[in-house]
Design a protein around this motif. Structure first.
Motif, PDB file in Angstrom:
ATOM      1  N   LEU A  58       0.901  -1.272  -0.142  1.00  0.00           N
ATOM      2  CA  LEU A  58      -0.052   0.129  -0.068  1.00  0.00           C
ATOM      3  C   LEU A  58       0.784   1.288   0.113  1.00  0.00           C
ATOM      4  CD1 LEU A  58      -2.534  -0.940   2.655  1.00  0.00           C
ATOM      5  CD2 LEU A  58      -3.132  -0.308   0.404  1.00  0.00           C
ATOM      6  N   ASP A  59       1.808   1.289   0.576  1.00  0.00           N
ATOM      7  CA  ASP A  59       2.877   2.499   0.790  1.00  0.00           C
ATOM      8  C   ASP A  59       3.716   2.532  -0.310  1.00  0.00           C
ATOM      9  OD1 ASP A  59       1.765   2.902   3.312  1.00  0.00           O
ATOM     10  OD2 ASP A  59       3.468   1.682   4.126  1.00  0.00           O
ATOM     11  N   LEU A  60       3.372   2.198  -1.468  1.00  0.00           N
ATOM     12  CA  LEU A  60       4.099   2.605  -2.799  1.00  0.00           C
ATOM     13  C   LEU A  60       3.110   2.473  -3.893  1.00  0.00           C
ATOM     14  CD1 LEU A  60       7.102  -0.325  -2.938  1.00  0.00           C
ATOM     15  CD2 LEU A  60       7.310   2.183  -2.530  1.00  0.00           C
ATOM     16  N   PRO A  61       3.376   3.523  -4.670  1.00  0.00           N
ATOM     17  CA  PRO A  61       2.342   3.824  -5.882  1.00  0.00           C
ATOM     18  C   PRO A  61       2.334   2.593  -6.851  1.00  0.00           C
ATOM     19  CG  PRO A  61       4.443   4.842  -6.442  1.00  0.00           C
ATOM     20  CD  PRO A  61       4.710   4.546  -4.820  1.00  0.00           C
ATOM     21  N   PRO A  62       1.174   2.271  -7.714  1.00  0.00           N
ATOM     22  CA  PRO A  62       1.111   1.516  -8.616  1.00  0.00           C
ATOM     23  C   PRO A  62       2.534   1.544  -9.535  1.00  0.00           C
ATOM     24  CG  PRO A  62      -0.833   2.426  -8.280  1.00  0.00           C
ATOM     25  CD  PRO A  62       0.250   3.254  -7.504  1.00  0.00           C
ATOM     26  N   ARG A 102      11.571  -9.638   1.206  1.00  0.00           N
ATOM     27  CA  ARG A 102      10.175  -9.259   0.927  1.00  0.00           C
ATOM     28  C   ARG A 102      10.484  -8.428  -0.475  1.00  0.00           C
ATOM     29  NH1 ARG A 102       8.687  -7.394   6.160  1.00  0.00           N
ATOM     30  NH2 ARG A 102       9.433  -9.138   7.506  1.00  0.00           N
ATOM     31  N   LEU A 103       9.765  -8.738  -1.486  1.00  0.00           N
ATOM     32  CA  LEU A 103       9.772  -7.830  -2.596  1.00  0.00           C
ATOM     33  C   LEU A 103       8.150  -7.349  -2.882  1.00  0.00           C
ATOM     34  CD1 LEU A 103      10.849  -7.039  -5.618  1.00  0.00           C
ATOM     35  CD2 LEU A 103       9.810  -8.921  -6.574  1.00  0.00           C
ATOM     36  N   ARG A 104       8.209  -6.022  -2.455  1.00  0.00           N
ATOM     37  CA  ARG A 104       6.900  -5.129  -2.327  1.00  0.00           C
ATOM     38  C   ARG A 104       6.631  -4.538  -3.725  1.00  0.00           C
ATOM     39  NH1 ARG A 104       9.389  -0.856   1.686  1.00  0.00           N
ATOM     40  NH2 ARG A 104       7.224  -0.411   2.015  1.00  0.00           N
ATOM     41  N   LEU A 105       5.320  -5.113  -4.148  1.00  0.00           N
ATOM     42  CA  LEU A 105       4.872  -4.462  -5.294  1.00  0.00           C
ATOM     43  C   LEU A 105       3.827  -3.537  -5.017  1.00  0.00           C
ATOM     44  CD1 LEU A 105       4.320  -7.800  -7.260  1.00  0.00           C
ATOM     45  CD2 LEU A 105       6.171  -6.307  -7.688  1.00  0.00           C
ATOM     46  N   GLY A 106       4.044  -2.401  -5.650  1.00  0.00           N
ATOM     47  CA  GLY A 106       3.272  -1.184  -5.072  1.00  0.00           C
ATOM     48  C   GLY A 106       1.817  -1.152  -5.565  1.00  0.00           C
ATOM     49  N   ILE A 107       0.761  -1.139  -4.970  1.00  0.00           N
ATOM     50  CA  ILE A 107      -0.697  -1.094  -5.495  1.00  0.00           C
ATOM     51  C   ILE A 107      -1.198   0.237  -5.193  1.00  0.00           C
ATOM     52  CG2 ILE A 107      -0.851  -3.467  -5.398  1.00  0.00           C
ATOM     53  CD1 ILE A 107      -2.544  -2.849  -2.740  1.00  0.00           C
ATOM     54  N   GLY A 108      -0.354   1.168  -4.464  1.00  0.00           N
ATOM     55  CA  GLY A 108      -1.242   2.463  -4.097  1.00  0.00           C
ATOM     56  C   GLY A 108      -1.834   2.415  -2.904  1.00  0.00           C
ATOM     57  N   HIS A 109      -2.707   3.665  -2.246  1.00  0.00           N
ATOM     58  CA  HIS A 109      -3.450   3.572  -1.294  1.00  0.00           C
ATOM     59  C   HIS A 109      -4.478   4.806  -1.333  1.00  0.00           C
ATOM     60  CE1 HIS A 109      -4.159   4.658   2.947  1.00  0.00           C
ATOM     61  NE2 HIS A 109      -3.094   3.622   3.372  1.00  0.00           N
ATOM     62  N   PRO A 143      -7.749  -3.237  -9.708  1.00  0.00           N
ATOM     63  CA  PRO A 143      -6.926  -1.967  -9.964  1.00  0.00           C
ATOM     64  C   PRO A 143      -7.607  -1.482 -11.552  1.00  0.00           C
ATOM     65  CG  PRO A 143      -5.389  -3.801  -9.732  1.00  0.00           C
ATOM     66  CD  PRO A 143      -6.563  -4.439  -9.784  1.00  0.00           C
ATOM     67  N   SER A 144      -7.470  -0.113 -11.488  1.00  0.00           N
ATOM     68  CA  SER A 144      -7.979   0.550 -12.835  1.00  0.00           C
ATOM     69  C   SER A 144      -6.784   0.040 -13.827  1.00  0.00           C
ATOM     70  CB  SER A 144      -7.797   2.104 -12.644  1.00  0.00           C
ATOM     71  OG  SER A 144      -6.231   2.389 -12.700  1.00  0.00           O
ATOM     72  N   ARG A 145      -7.179   0.228 -15.273  1.00  0.00           N
ATOM     73  CA  ARG A 145      -6.400  -0.207 -16.321  1.00  0.00           C
ATOM     74  C   ARG A 145      -5.071   0.394 -16.223  1.00  0.00           C
ATOM     75  NH1 ARG A 145      -8.911   0.373 -22.301  1.00  0.00           N
ATOM     76  NH2 ARG A 145     -10.362  -1.140 -21.203  1.00  0.00           N
ATOM     77  N   ASP A 146      -5.017   1.461 -15.940  1.00  0.00           N
ATOM     78  CA  ASP A 146      -3.534   2.330 -15.792  1.00  0.00           C
ATOM     79  C   ASP A 146      -2.793   1.947 -14.680  1.00  0.00           C
ATOM     80  OD1 ASP A 146      -4.267   3.754 -18.032  1.00  0.00           O
ATOM     81  OD2 ASP A 146      -4.656   5.613 -16.844  1.00  0.00           O
ATOM     82  N   GLU A 147      -3.623   1.544 -13.248  1.00  0.00           N
ATOM     83  CA  GLU A 147      -2.738   1.183 -12.606  1.00  0.00           C
ATOM     84  C   GLU A 147      -2.337  -0.432 -12.734  1.00  0.00           C
ATOM     85  OE1 GLU A 147      -5.196   3.136  -8.770  1.00  0.00           O
ATOM     86  OE2 GLU A 147      -5.748   1.135  -9.268  1.00  0.00           O
ATOM     87  N   SER A 190       0.713  -0.242 -14.892  1.00  0.00           N
ATOM     88  CA  SER A 190       2.154   0.121 -14.091  1.00  0.00           C
ATOM     89  C   SER A 190       2.663  -0.990 -13.285  1.00  0.00           C
ATOM     90  CB  SER A 190       1.553   1.404 -13.224  1.00  0.00           C
ATOM     91  OG  SER A 190       1.386   2.668 -13.820  1.00  0.00           O
ATOM     92  N   ILE A 191       1.684  -1.808 -12.695  1.00  0.00           N
ATOM     93  CA  ILE A 191       2.006  -2.933 -11.967  1.00  0.00           C
ATOM     94  C   ILE A 191       2.711  -4.084 -13.020  1.00  0.00           C
ATOM     95  CG2 ILE A 191       1.107  -4.861 -10.830  1.00  0.00           C
ATOM     96  CD1 ILE A 191      -1.070  -2.848  -9.614  1.00  0.00           C
ATOM     97  N   GLU A 192       2.128  -4.241 -14.065  1.00  0.00           N
ATOM     98  CA  GLU A 192       2.793  -5.183 -14.889  1.00  0.00           C
ATOM     99  C   GLU A 192       4.137  -4.917 -15.441  1.00  0.00           C
ATOM    100  OE1 GLU A 192      -0.138  -4.934 -18.249  1.00  0.00           O
ATOM    101  OE2 GLU A 192      -1.240  -6.741 -17.254  1.00  0.00           O
ATOM    102  N   ILE A 193       4.441  -3.603 -15.693  1.00  0.00           N
ATOM    103  CA  ILE A 193       5.617  -3.183 -16.046  1.00  0.00           C
ATOM    104  C   ILE A 193       6.825  -3.418 -14.795  1.00  0.00           C
ATOM    105  CG2 ILE A 193       7.128  -0.772 -16.442  1.00  0.00           C
ATOM    106  CD1 ILE A 193       4.656   0.154 -18.113  1.00  0.00           C
ATOM    107  N   ALA A 194       6.173  -2.905 -13.743  1.00  0.00           N
ATOM    108  CA  ALA A 194       7.149  -3.219 -12.339  1.00  0.00           C
ATOM    109  C   ALA A 194       7.323  -4.720 -12.209  1.00  0.00           C
ATOM    110  CB  ALA A 194       6.339  -2.667 -11.261  1.00  0.00           C
ATOM    111  N   MET A 195       6.241  -5.541 -12.657  1.00  0.00           N
ATOM    112  CA  MET A 195       6.576  -7.020 -12.385  1.00  0.00           C
ATOM    113  C   MET A 195       7.659  -7.475 -13.353  1.00  0.00           C
ATOM    114  SD  MET A 195       3.172  -8.971 -11.319  1.00  0.00           S
ATOM    115  CE  MET A 195       2.219  -8.700 -12.806  1.00  0.00           C
ATOM    116  N   ASP A 196       7.667  -6.997 -14.631  1.00  0.00           N
ATOM    117  CA  ASP A 196       8.337  -7.295 -15.511  1.00  0.00           C
ATOM    118  C   ASP A 196       9.845  -6.858 -14.989  1.00  0.00           C
ATOM    119  OD1 ASP A 196       6.640  -8.246 -17.457  1.00  0.00           O
ATOM    120  OD2 ASP A 196       6.523  -6.658 -18.405  1.00  0.00           O
ATOM    121  N   GLU A 197      10.087  -5.726 -14.677  1.00  0.00           N
ATOM    122  CA  GLU A 197      11.251  -5.037 -14.333  1.00  0.00           C
ATOM    123  C   GLU A 197      11.860  -5.863 -13.058  1.00  0.00           C
ATOM    124  OE1 GLU A 197      10.523  -1.003 -13.142  1.00  0.00           O
ATOM    125  OE2 GLU A 197      10.483  -0.345 -15.500  1.00  0.00           O
TER     126      GLU A 197
END
Length: 201
Positions: free
Chosen positions: A97-101, A132-139, A154-158, A161-168
């Motif tokens: 929660l404490d990281l943005p999408p 721990r690997l923390r994946l941001g989902i926003g708050h 999540p919204s489409r934009d969120e 962003s999460i998919e890009i973070a997973m790839d990275e």
């Protein structure tokens, strides 16, 4: 082996939860399994879906607990105890929660930040000293809205962003398996610098 031997994705079982933010850990492990041709199968002895991937020439266990989030530790401890995997060789991937999408953070140990999955795993292992690997989902901005927020899609934009973070973050797997945690952190926490274009007048 000094690196990660067990990767745990956190989420809630059941079709109604598949697309919800709280299941980001499941999404990450599912993507890893697809990339490495691994299959996860339900194993009641380990209270979850368990599989094995060959990464960097080494076997790594993949786990998705089949309990609800607040009982995740039962599965993690069962696998860790059976295969004699120490806490420092365990990576837990979870929504944050404490990281943005699109935000990603890798850390070892620390508190659970109100995350019931982390809290239960620390209790079951008898220590919080796992990775721990923390994946941001926003708050949602309101503490009272958190439960509703994490259990919704999540919204489409969120999601993008999460998919890009997973790839990275999956690109840091070789370092994680090799135990090169500082190199993995550098790769994950350093964002590429964008070059500003100078407009010609």
């Amino acid at each position: 082996m000094n690196g990660i031997q067990l990767i745990v994705g956190l989420g809630n079982p059941g079709a109604q939860y598949e697309a919800t933010r709280h299941n980001a850990g499941f999404w990450w492990v599912d993507q890893l399994a697809r990339q490495h041709g691994a299959s996860l199968k339900l194993d009641s002895k380990f209270h979850g879906l368990l599989g094995r991937a060959r990464i960097q020439g080494q076997d790594c266990w993949l786990l998705e607990p089949n309990t609800f989030m607040n009982a995740s530790g039962r599965a993690v401890a069962a696998v860790a105890n059976f295969y004699r995997i120490p806490p420092q060789a365990i990576l837990v991937v979870h929504d944050e929660l404490d990281l943005p999408p699109g935000g990603i953070k890798l850390k070892k140990g620390g508190g659970h930040g109100g995350h019931n999955g982390l809290k239960d795993i620390a209790a079951a292992l008898g220590t919080p000293d796992f990775w721990r690997l923390r994946l941001g989902i926003g708050h949602p901005g309101d503490r009272d809205a958190v439960v509703h927020f994490v259990l919704h899609t999540p919204s489409r934009d969120e999601m993008r962003s999460i998919e890009i973070a997973m790839d990275e973050s999956l690109n840091a797997l070789p370092q994680l398996i090799d135990g090169a945690f500082e190199a993995a952190m550098l790769k994950l926490h350093t964002k590429p610098k964008t070059v500003a274009k100078v407009e010609k007048s």
